[in-house]
Design an enzyme around this catalytic site. Sequence first.
Site, PDB file in Angstrom:
ATOM      1  N   ASP A 283       2.415   2.551   7.749  1.00  0.00           N
ATOM      2  CA  ASP A 283       1.031   2.074   7.568  1.00  0.00           C
ATOM      3  C   ASP A 283       1.525   0.472   6.875  1.00  0.00           C
ATOM      4  OD1 ASP A 283      -1.402   1.167   7.357  1.00  0.00           O
ATOM      5  OD2 ASP A 283      -2.197   3.061   6.026  1.00  0.00           O
TER       6      ASP A 283
ATOM      7  N   THR B 171      -4.541   0.421  -2.808  1.00  0.00           N
ATOM      8  CA  THR B 171      -5.378   1.626  -3.184  1.00  0.00           C
ATOM      9  C   THR B 171      -5.186   1.640  -4.670  1.00  0.00           C
ATOM     10  OG1 THR B 171      -4.470   2.521  -1.542  1.00  0.00           O
ATOM     11  CG2 THR B 171      -5.380   3.986  -2.954  1.00  0.00           C
TER      12      THR B 171
ATOM     13  N   ASP C 272       0.927  -1.260  -0.101  1.00  0.00           N
ATOM     14  CA  ASP C 272      -0.040   0.159   0.159  1.00  0.00           C
ATOM     15  C   ASP C 272       0.832   1.291   0.185  1.00  0.00           C
ATOM     16  OD1 ASP C 272      -2.408   1.372  -0.254  1.00  0.00           O
ATOM     17  OD2 ASP C 272      -2.808   1.523   2.126  1.00  0.00           O
TER      18      ASP C 272
ATOM     19  N   LYS D 256       1.852   4.635  -1.003  1.00  0.00           N
ATOM     20  CA  LYS D 256       1.446   5.691  -1.576  1.00  0.00           C
ATOM     21  C   LYS D 256       1.611   7.054  -1.173  1.00  0.00           C
ATOM     22  CE  LYS D 256      -3.005   4.754   1.027  1.00  0.00           C
ATOM     23  NZ  LYS D 256      -4.365   4.509   0.737  1.00  0.00           N
TER      24      LYS D 256
ATOM     25  N   ASN E 102       1.184   7.520   3.101  1.00  0.00           N
ATOM     26  CA  ASN E 102       2.038   6.744   3.967  1.00  0.00           C
ATOM     27  C   ASN E 102       3.484   6.862   3.968  1.00  0.00           C
ATOM     28  OD1 ASN E 102      -0.580   5.282   4.617  1.00  0.00           O
ATOM     29  ND2 ASN E 102      -0.401   3.678   3.056  1.00  0.00           N
TER      30      ASN E 102
HETATM   31  N1  LIG Z   1       3.805   7.583  13.773  1.00  0.00           N
HETATM   32  C1  LIG Z   1       3.099   8.475  13.193  1.00  0.00           C
HETATM   33  N2  LIG Z   1       3.353   9.701  13.345  1.00  0.00           N
HETATM   34  C2  LIG Z   1       2.563  10.730  13.165  1.00  0.00           C
HETATM   35  N3  LIG Z   1       1.389  10.616  12.542  1.00  0.00           N
HETATM   36  C3  LIG Z   1       1.233   9.215  12.152  1.00  0.00           C
HETATM   37  C4  LIG Z   1       1.914   8.226  12.586  1.00  0.00           C
HETATM   38  N4  LIG Z   1       0.905   6.963  12.267  1.00  0.00           N
HETATM   39  C5  LIG Z   1       0.086   7.475  11.639  1.00  0.00           C
HETATM   40  N5  LIG Z   1      -0.032   8.828  11.592  1.00  0.00           N
HETATM   41  C6  LIG Z   1      -1.126   9.656  10.816  1.00  0.00           C
HETATM   42  O1  LIG Z   1      -2.395   9.277  11.485  1.00  0.00           O
HETATM   43  C7  LIG Z   1      -3.449   9.037  10.520  1.00  0.00           C
HETATM   44  C8  LIG Z   1      -4.183   7.963  10.641  1.00  0.00           C
HETATM   45  O2  LIG Z   1      -3.267   6.747  10.422  1.00  0.00           O
HETATM   46  P1  LIG Z   1      -3.559   5.521  10.191  1.00  0.00           P
HETATM   47  O3  LIG Z   1      -2.297   4.568   9.877  1.00  0.00           O
HETATM   48  O4  LIG Z   1      -4.151   4.902  11.624  1.00  0.00           O
HETATM   49  O5  LIG Z   1      -4.931   5.268   9.114  1.00  0.00           O
HETATM   50  P2  LIG Z   1      -4.803   5.535   7.719  1.00  0.00           P
HETATM   51  O6  LIG Z   1      -3.587   4.725   6.998  1.00  0.00           O
HETATM   52  O7  LIG Z   1      -4.777   6.856   7.404  1.00  0.00           O
HETATM   53  O8  LIG Z   1      -5.877   4.960   7.405  1.00  0.00           O
HETATM   54  P3  LIG Z   1      -6.438   3.203   7.005  1.00  0.00           P
HETATM   55  O9  LIG Z   1      -6.272   2.522   8.244  1.00  0.00           O
HETATM   56  O10 LIG Z   1      -7.926   3.251   6.600  1.00  0.00           O
HETATM   57  O11 LIG Z   1      -5.269   3.003   5.912  1.00  0.00           O
HETATM   58  C9  LIG Z   1      -2.919   9.473   9.243  1.00  0.00           C
HETATM   59  O12 LIG Z   1      -3.024  10.655   8.981  1.00  0.00           O
HETATM   60  C10 LIG Z   1      -1.537   9.231   9.566  1.00  0.00           C
HETATM   61  O13 LIG Z   1      -0.520  10.017   8.585  1.00  0.00           O
END
Ligand SMILES: Nc1ncnc2c1ncn2[C@@H]1O[C@H](COP(=O)(O)OP(=O)(O)OP(=O)(O)O)[C@@H](O)[C@H]1O
Length: 435
Positions: free
Chosen positions: A231, A263, A210, A212, A215
Amino acid sequence: MGCGNSKVLPEASKKGYVSVVQSLVAFSKAQGDDESKKHAKKKRAPWFSTSAKNLQPASNGQQQILREGRQQDRVAKYKDKFDPRVMARYNIKALIGRGSFSRVVRVEHRATRQPFAIKMMEVEAPEGREVCATELAVLQRVSHSHVIQLMEVFQFPQRVYMVLELATGGELLDRVVSRGHFTERDATQALRMVLAGVAYLHNLGITHRDLKPENLLYYHPGADSRLLVTDFGLATFGGAGSEVVNGDNSGADSWSLRTTCGTPEYMAPEVLLRRPYSCAVDMWALGVIAYIVLSGSMPFEDDSRTRLYRSIVRGKYSFHGDPWPSVSNLAKDFIHRLLPLDPAARLTADQALHHPWVASMAASSSMKNLHRSISQNLRQRASRSSSRCPSSNESSADSTNVGLGKLILLEGNQEQQQGRASGRLPARGASTPAN
Ligand SMILES: Nc1ncnc2c1ncn2[C@@H]1O[C@H](COP(=O)(O)OP(=O)(O)OP(=O)(O)O)[C@@H](O)[C@H]1O
């Protein structure tokens, strides 16, 4: 994510396939009206809408106060949801974002005052458990300067809390937009970091699936920040045999993956054609990312998902329109070598790092500023996207729009078993407190 940000089913799912997607949709609907409204808010166009945030006019003081108030309310709410054992060690400071099964908050370690991110995942439902197990299995194995680092895990029956290093530098494209000046050299700098992370993962036998721009997060706002691959909810063990490590990804051992997921805009043709595939799917996604970073537009795009898939499996894309006339042939060659239909012909991550455009940091390219065209293309995309999203409550069942989030379709459980088997390896630098 897209207008609907739903996990969506491909057109035809065969008998015998286990559709996690349907469960995912059902799961999100089961969150209730309030939840789904908030969720719909987070649901956004794929990569460009985050950049679009930077294109909005500045809000006035009143709006700022309202926003801060709302943020405080949300933090209070998430504090209630957090397990007291986690709260005993970490102080929640702010909500960063939400995923399909997760909330990510910024926290401070109470003793050291160090900031971290905590990704809280709901694991009561099997779908959330699945995604969480996958992510955890990968994170517990990896340690690399261009891969997000897991610091600690708290596992409870209903929720898992992953303490991660905090990335405060924003998403890749946000930075491209915000810096005001962007050359091929800047593009190679970013891509080198991603490639280093991806090469590391592939050499460990991990396929991200995934990749992109959303991420790819910068560790801090400074110009010298590391870029981190994040992610791992769709990642898998497998897809990289020794052939891949040695630079030839055509060996039979590497073709072990079958799950259709990712995606849509970044999915490799072999995934869409439901052929066994390898970690070369990540290299395709990197080709798409390189195209976007250099132009602000997408190589494959269509409002109809069917037409989008058709254009991907035909592998037809062009370098028409701005800023492509200003982009070097070497940069285009790099993209071409990541986007051949035949996965065996695609560069591996190690090879991509040695491509002359990347290795020389675009030394022989003109240092033209591509920023204006990139931002313009991103802005156009953002407005097209918002006109495609008439309502924030748009149904996840929309089958014509693209950019609607991830596809997850499991065929058999071979990969799941592989992933879990690998996931039993002990964590590196991660502890798992007892319940
Ligand atoms: N370690 C981190 N530091 C800062 N921001 C983070 C971190 N991990 C995730 N995020 C941010 O938190 C938000 C949610 O991330 P998360 O990985 O839970 O879900 P997602 O990838 O956006 O959605 P999905 O689970 O549907 O793929 C995103 O905007 C991501 O950029």
